[in-house]
Design a protein around this motif. Structure first.
Motif, PDB file in Angstrom:
ATOM      1  N   PHE A  51      16.130  11.448   5.540  1.00  0.00           N
ATOM      2  CA  PHE A  51      15.311  12.174   4.412  1.00  0.00           C
ATOM      3  C   PHE A  51      15.245  13.502   5.059  1.00  0.00           C
ATOM      4  O   PHE A  51      14.774  13.690   6.223  1.00  0.00           O
ATOM      5  N   THR A  52      15.203  14.809   4.230  1.00  0.00           N
ATOM      6  CA  THR A  52      14.868  15.979   4.651  1.00  0.00           C
ATOM      7  C   THR A  52      13.677  16.655   3.468  1.00  0.00           C
ATOM      8  O   THR A  52      14.246  16.560   2.377  1.00  0.00           O
ATOM      9  N   ILE A  53      12.647  17.180   4.391  1.00  0.00           N
ATOM     10  CA  ILE A  53      11.792  17.647   3.306  1.00  0.00           C
ATOM     11  C   ILE A  53      11.788  19.067   3.631  1.00  0.00           C
ATOM     12  O   ILE A  53      12.038  19.894   4.516  1.00  0.00           O
ATOM     13  N   SER A  54      11.525  19.858   2.510  1.00  0.00           N
ATOM     14  CA  SER A  54      11.774  21.483   2.479  1.00  0.00           C
ATOM     15  C   SER A  54      10.721  22.041   1.340  1.00  0.00           C
ATOM     16  O   SER A  54      10.353  21.233   0.331  1.00  0.00           O
ATOM     17  N   ARG A  55      10.777  23.391   1.171  1.00  0.00           N
ATOM     18  CA  ARG A  55       9.904  23.942   0.197  1.00  0.00           C
ATOM     19  C   ARG A  55      10.702  25.350  -0.048  1.00  0.00           C
ATOM     20  O   ARG A  55      11.170  25.994   0.779  1.00  0.00           O
ATOM     21  N   ASN A  56      10.407  25.682  -1.421  1.00  0.00           N
ATOM     22  CA  ASN A  56      11.241  26.910  -1.746  1.00  0.00           C
ATOM     23  C   ASN A  56      10.330  28.254  -1.403  1.00  0.00           C
ATOM     24  O   ASN A  56       9.327  28.145  -1.113  1.00  0.00           O
ATOM     25  N   ASP A  57      11.148  29.352  -1.528  1.00  0.00           N
ATOM     26  CA  ASP A  57      10.374  30.473  -1.002  1.00  0.00           C
ATOM     27  C   ASP A  57       9.325  31.086  -1.835  1.00  0.00           C
ATOM     28  O   ASP A  57       8.321  31.594  -1.256  1.00  0.00           O
ATOM     29  N   ALA A  58       9.416  30.653  -2.977  1.00  0.00           N
ATOM     30  CA  ALA A  58       8.304  30.930  -3.834  1.00  0.00           C
ATOM     31  C   ALA A  58       7.065  30.257  -3.737  1.00  0.00           C
ATOM     32  O   ALA A  58       5.994  30.337  -4.388  1.00  0.00           O
ATOM     33  N   GLU A 106       0.884  -1.146   0.057  1.00  0.00           N
ATOM     34  CA  GLU A 106       0.153   0.014   0.026  1.00  0.00           C
ATOM     35  C   GLU A 106       0.925   1.322  -0.148  1.00  0.00           C
ATOM     36  O   GLU A 106       1.879   1.371   0.309  1.00  0.00           O
ATOM     37  N   ARG A 107       0.392   2.356  -0.571  1.00  0.00           N
ATOM     38  CA  ARG A 107       0.981   3.502  -0.468  1.00  0.00           C
ATOM     39  C   ARG A 107       1.163   4.018   1.214  1.00  0.00           C
ATOM     40  O   ARG A 107      -0.025   4.100   1.794  1.00  0.00           O
ATOM     41  N   ASP A 108       2.321   4.529   1.305  1.00  0.00           N
ATOM     42  CA  ASP A 108       2.394   4.968   2.839  1.00  0.00           C
ATOM     43  C   ASP A 108       3.155   6.374   3.027  1.00  0.00           C
ATOM     44  O   ASP A 108       3.747   6.731   1.979  1.00  0.00           O
ATOM     45  N   TRP A 109       2.988   6.931   3.946  1.00  0.00           N
ATOM     46  CA  TRP A 109       3.591   8.322   3.935  1.00  0.00           C
ATOM     47  C   TRP A 109       4.825   8.214   4.480  1.00  0.00           C
ATOM     48  O   TRP A 109       5.494   7.339   5.142  1.00  0.00           O
ATOM     49  N   VAL A 110       5.567   9.445   3.934  1.00  0.00           N
ATOM     50  CA  VAL A 110       7.064   9.512   4.127  1.00  0.00           C
ATOM     51  C   VAL A 110       7.333  10.757   5.047  1.00  0.00           C
ATOM     52  O   VAL A 110       8.377  10.504   5.941  1.00  0.00           O
ATOM     53  N   SER A 111       6.754  11.756   4.603  1.00  0.00           N
ATOM     54  CA  SER A 111       7.137  13.203   5.410  1.00  0.00           C
ATOM     55  C   SER A 111       6.105  14.285   4.877  1.00  0.00           C
ATOM     56  O   SER A 111       5.500  14.005   3.926  1.00  0.00           O
ATOM     57  N   CYS A 112       5.824  15.232   5.774  1.00  0.00           N
ATOM     58  CA  CYS A 112       5.278  16.190   5.510  1.00  0.00           C
ATOM     59  C   CYS A 112       5.725  17.476   5.868  1.00  0.00           C
ATOM     60  O   CYS A 112       6.604  17.654   6.542  1.00  0.00           O
ATOM     61  N   ILE A 113       5.267  18.555   5.264  1.00  0.00           N
ATOM     62  CA  ILE A 113       5.751  20.016   5.702  1.00  0.00           C
ATOM     63  C   ILE A 113       4.589  20.772   5.531  1.00  0.00           C
ATOM     64  O   ILE A 113       3.788  20.790   4.676  1.00  0.00           O
ATOM     65  N   SER A 114       4.712  21.662   6.529  1.00  0.00           N
ATOM     66  CA  SER A 114       3.290  22.638   6.873  1.00  0.00           C
ATOM     67  C   SER A 114       3.647  23.883   5.587  1.00  0.00           C
ATOM     68  O   SER A 114       4.543  24.182   5.219  1.00  0.00           O
ATOM     69  N   PRO A 115       2.536  24.619   5.546  1.00  0.00           N
ATOM     70  CA  PRO A 115       2.564  25.753   4.626  1.00  0.00           C
ATOM     71  C   PRO A 115       3.689  26.785   4.691  1.00  0.00           C
ATOM     72  O   PRO A 115       4.507  27.076   3.695  1.00  0.00           O
ATOM     73  N   SER A 116       4.087  27.070   6.148  1.00  0.00           N
ATOM     74  CA  SER A 116       4.943  27.998   6.149  1.00  0.00           C
ATOM     75  C   SER A 116       6.584  27.266   6.235  1.00  0.00           C
ATOM     76  O   SER A 116       7.569  27.963   6.459  1.00  0.00           O
TER      77      SER A 116
END
Length: 123
Positions: A68-75, A44-54
């Motif tokens: 593992f490291t999750i991140s998001r760009n400033d844009a 089954e599909r499993d979760w790995v990581s999540c990141i909040s909107p901020s």
């Protein structure tokens, strides 16, 4: 309509690294928690990581914590998953999707599941 496209997968040897990208179109990701999920053959599909909107809150499955490291760009257009010290058991198709904290529960209300990106860890 929000669309999410995954990329960056490939074949890598055990101990190697990859960086996955989840690129948004149709909307920015300013207000969305985004998660990475994976599905190995026959599982089954499993979760790995999540990141909040901020970006201020992140969660990791125990199996990937410290590697593992999750991140998001400033844009607010892209979410990344840096994967280090890869193991054969990380082999799977990786997907990104809108999610809900605190359990990193995926929701396809805002965007359909994409094609995913294949990660294969093998010598």
């Amino acid at each position: 309509q929000l669309q999410l496209v995954e990329s960056g997968g490939g074949l890598v040897q055990p101990g190697g690294s990859l960086r996955l990208s989840c690129e948004a179109s149709g909307s920015t990701l300013d207000y969305y928690t985004i998660g990475w999920f994976r599905q190995a053959p026959g599982k089954e599909r499993d979760w790995v990581s999540c990141i909040s909107p901020s970006g201020g809150s992140t969660r990791y499955a125990d199996s990937v914590k410290g590697r593992f490291t999750i991140s998001r760009n400033d844009a607010a257009t892209t979410v990344y998953l840096q994967m280090n010290s890869l193991k054969p058991e990380d082999t799977a198709v990786y997907y990104c999707q809108v999610a809900r904290m605190p359990m990193c529960t995926p929701s396809n209300v805002f965007a359909s599941w994409g094609q995913g990106t294949q990660v294969t860890v093998s010598s």
